[in-house]
Structures are given as C-alpha cells and as structure tokens.
Design an enzyme around this catalytic site. Structure first.
Site, PDB file in Angstrom:
ATOM      1  N   GLY A  20     -83.770  26.142  49.594  1.00 24.39           N
ATOM      2  CA  GLY A  20     -84.226  26.656  50.875  1.00 24.39           C
ATOM      3  C   GLY A  20     -84.398  25.633  51.970  1.00 24.39           C
ATOM      4  CB  THR A  21     -83.804  21.965  52.223  1.00 23.58           C
ATOM      5  OG1 THR A  21     -82.483  22.029  51.676  1.00 23.58           O
ATOM      6  CG2 THR A  21     -84.765  21.504  51.144  1.00 23.58           C
ATOM      7  N   GLY A  22     -82.149  24.014  53.921  1.00 25.58           N
ATOM      8  CA  GLY A  22     -81.342  24.273  55.110  1.00 25.58           C
ATOM      9  C   GLY A  22     -81.843  25.470  55.890  1.00 25.58           C
ATOM     10  CB  CYS A  23     -82.995  28.832  54.810  1.00 24.16           C
ATOM     11  SG  CYS A  23     -81.611  29.249  53.748  1.00 24.16           S
TER      12      CYS A  23
ATOM     13  CE  LYS B  66     -78.101  21.395  57.283  1.00 22.85           C
ATOM     14  NZ  LYS B  66     -78.410  22.761  56.779  1.00 22.85           N
TER      15      LYS B  66
ATOM     16  CB  THR C 258     -84.186  20.520  47.197  1.00 20.58           C
ATOM     17  OG1 THR C 258     -83.052  20.684  46.325  1.00 20.58           O
ATOM     18  CG2 THR C 258     -84.880  19.194  46.890  1.00 20.58           C
TER      19      THR C 258
END
Length: 350
Positions: A209-212, A175, A207
């Site tokens: 929680g973006t990866g989850c 990412k 931002t």
C-alpha cells in the site's frame, strides 16, 4: 468536512488499492469517496483474480459522486481496462477537468508481480488520462514501462519525467523505492524545475500500500490547499513513518500503518499545564529552536511550543518541527506549532 475521490481497484486483503486510499484520506481528516474499477481476489501472498467492472457502472459511480459531492481532489490507481479508462477520461473532462487536482498512480503490476494493466490499457492511460493529470506518481519500473527509458541514474529518472510531461501531464514524481543508485529518494519533475526529496531507505517486510498511500496523501494535502512541493514532502514523511509502523496480518507482506500518529498519541499523551516552554530563536542569538527545546525538556517541560517569526521557508520549518517532535516523543511531552497548520501536519507525518 472536505471530500476527496479515489478511483481504483478493491483489495480483498485491505492492504492496498481503494482500501488503502480511504484509510489515508481518513488519517488526513478528509471524507473519502470511491469509484471501484476492478475487484481483486487476493491475500498477502498472491493476487489470484482481477475482475474489471463494466464501464457503465464505473461511469454511473463517477457521475453520481461528482454531481453531488464537492470533491477537493481525485486520486486514481488501478484502472482496469482501456474501455474503463476512456470512460473515466470522458467524465473527468466534462465534469472535473480544471476544477480540481488529479493525482494518477499508474498501477501496472501488483507488488506480488502479477500484471494488472495490459498494454492496450497502458496506451489508453497515456493518451486519455495523462493530459488530465496534475501529478503522475510512477515508480522507476512504471516510468520505464510508460516511456521505454531504462532508469539507472537520477538523470534517467529526470528524462523519463520530462518525457511523461511531453505526453501531457503537468508534473511527475518518480518514486525511488526501486532506485539502485539512491534508494529512498524521490524526484519531482516540473516543466521548468526538478526537486529532489531525499529519505532513508527503510528495511521492512510489510510495505503493502505504499504507492497508494503516497498518492492519496499528496491528494489530501492538495485538497487542504498546500502547494505541490510541500504536499510531496509531507506525504513522503507520512509514508516513511507508516512503513516504520507497519504490521503483519498473514503469511505474506502486510500493510503499512497510516494511523500511526493517532495510536502514538493515545499511548504517549502527556498531561498539560505543568511547564510550557516556547522556542523563539529570534529573541536571542545563543540557541537554536532545537537547542531551546532540548534544554526545556531536560528541565521538565510537558509542552514545547515552536514559534517561528522569521521568513523561514515551509520545508525548513517542517524539518525543525519534526526534530522538536522527536525530542518531545523521547520525553513524552506535547508539541504545539504556532499559526501554521501545514507545518504541524508535516511534523506529525514525519
């Protein structure tokens, strides 16, 4: 309704972790089930406590879910301890391996900087979980931690991805949120191919929680039968719009909004039936789909129907549908996409 399984930590603030996973799965019209590995005490400013569950209760949760629910995909996040990781790997090997996609978001640190996964647990993740993994989704910092490869350019990211594939996983999505060289760009490394997904770097303070959300959205698309590259593209567009719609709930960074599509539809739903325009570029050579849609909307259309009868690939179709959708938003009109549900969802997510 199809079900999907999230394995990870609980975020008491509701911004990331299992809470973000379940919200994302609901946004994709899937039933979300969960195995909780750790309990955190946190708000938007800090993670104060991170208490792992016992390996026994993790095993019980996982075995009961897999013995009853038909799970379309597994998504993992924060896994806690090496003992928990060994337990999860043992159950997945016996009950789930080769039956469903396993998407692994290797959570090592919280966004606030607190280390959540120790070195022994990181080693267990590499040895036990990676050989079961369909797609690993590290950011640049996590990829460097797992491989020892500093990432300063795209080739470094590709090298790290290939190193992780050598450790056993099928594919790696590096990412680009922490890239200095091309922020907003994600790199998908496959055994014999590298795909780049460009995107805009969004300046946003909320931002969490973006990866989850990205990993859960990819798992959701795979559950619905979409190919991996298309799943990544749809999930990436979904996260970008969720960031743009993010909101504040406390003094620190707030969550992204995974229900942005539903909220927009409620506000801007237009009445159907007055003027329904169909774009079909194959019937004429003067205008593109975008130009046809623009002309129709300027002429008063309430509904634009995107009809594509050529052999255009899915990613190009999603791009066109997304551009038409933006025009429809501007004119408060509805968009209909012919035949292909994945194209409609991709346009909605963008």
């Amino acid at each position: 309704m199809k079900a999907i399984l999230a394995i990870g930590g609980s975020d008491s603030a509701g911004c990331s972790g299992i809470q973000a996973d379940l919200k994302t799965m609901s946004a994709f019209d899937l039933h979300g089930s969960s195995v909780v590995t750790t309990i955190t005490a946190q708000n938007t400013r800090e993670v104060r406590e991170n208490i792992p569950m016992s390996a026994e209760i993790v095993r019980a949760q996982l075995e009961l879910i897999l013995s009853d629910l038909t799970i379309g995909a597994v998504k993992t996040g924060l896994l806690g301890t090496s003992e928990i990781i060994h337990t999860i790997a043992d159950v997945l090997r016996t009950k789930a391996f080769n039956k469903m996609p396993i998407i692994v978001d290797p959570v090592i640190r919280a966004s606030t900087g607190k280390v959540l996964l120790g070195e022994d647990a990181q080693s267990a993740l590499i040895k036990q979980i990676l050989p079961l993994t369909t797609l690993l989704t590290p950011n640049a910092i996590e990829a460097s931690a797992l491989t020892g490869i500093p990432i300063h350019c795209a080739q470094d990211a590709i090298n790290a991805g290939r190193s992780l594939i050598d450790l056993g996983c099928e594919s790696v999505l590096i990412k680009g949120g922490h890239f200095n060289f091309s922020p907003g760009t994600d790199i998908l490394v496959l055994p014999n191919q590298v795909l780049t997904f460009t995107g805009k770097a969004i300046e946003a303070s909320n931002t969490r929680g973006t990866g989850c959300t990205l990993a859960s959205a990819i798992a959701a698309c795979l559950t619905k039968g979409m190919p991996l590259p298309e799943s990544v593209q749809i999930a990436k567009a979904f996260v970008q719009r969720s960031i743009e719609s993010s909101y504040s709930i406390g003094e620190g960074p707030g969550p992204i909004d995974v229900f942005h599509c539903q909220r927009y539809a409620k506000i801007h739903r237009a009445p159907l039936g007055r003027f329904h325009a169909i774009t079909n570029a194959s019937l004429q050579s003067t205008y593109s789909h975008i130009e046809l849609a623009n002309l129709a909307l300027k002429g008063g259309a309430d509904v634009v129907q995107y009809r594509e009868k050529s052999n255009l690939d899915s990613m190009s179709r999603i791009t066109i549908a997304t551009q038409i959708r933006s025009l429809c938003h501007e004119y408060k009109a509805n968009l209909i996409v012919n035949d292909r549900t994945e194209i409609a969802r991709g346009a909605c997510a963008a």
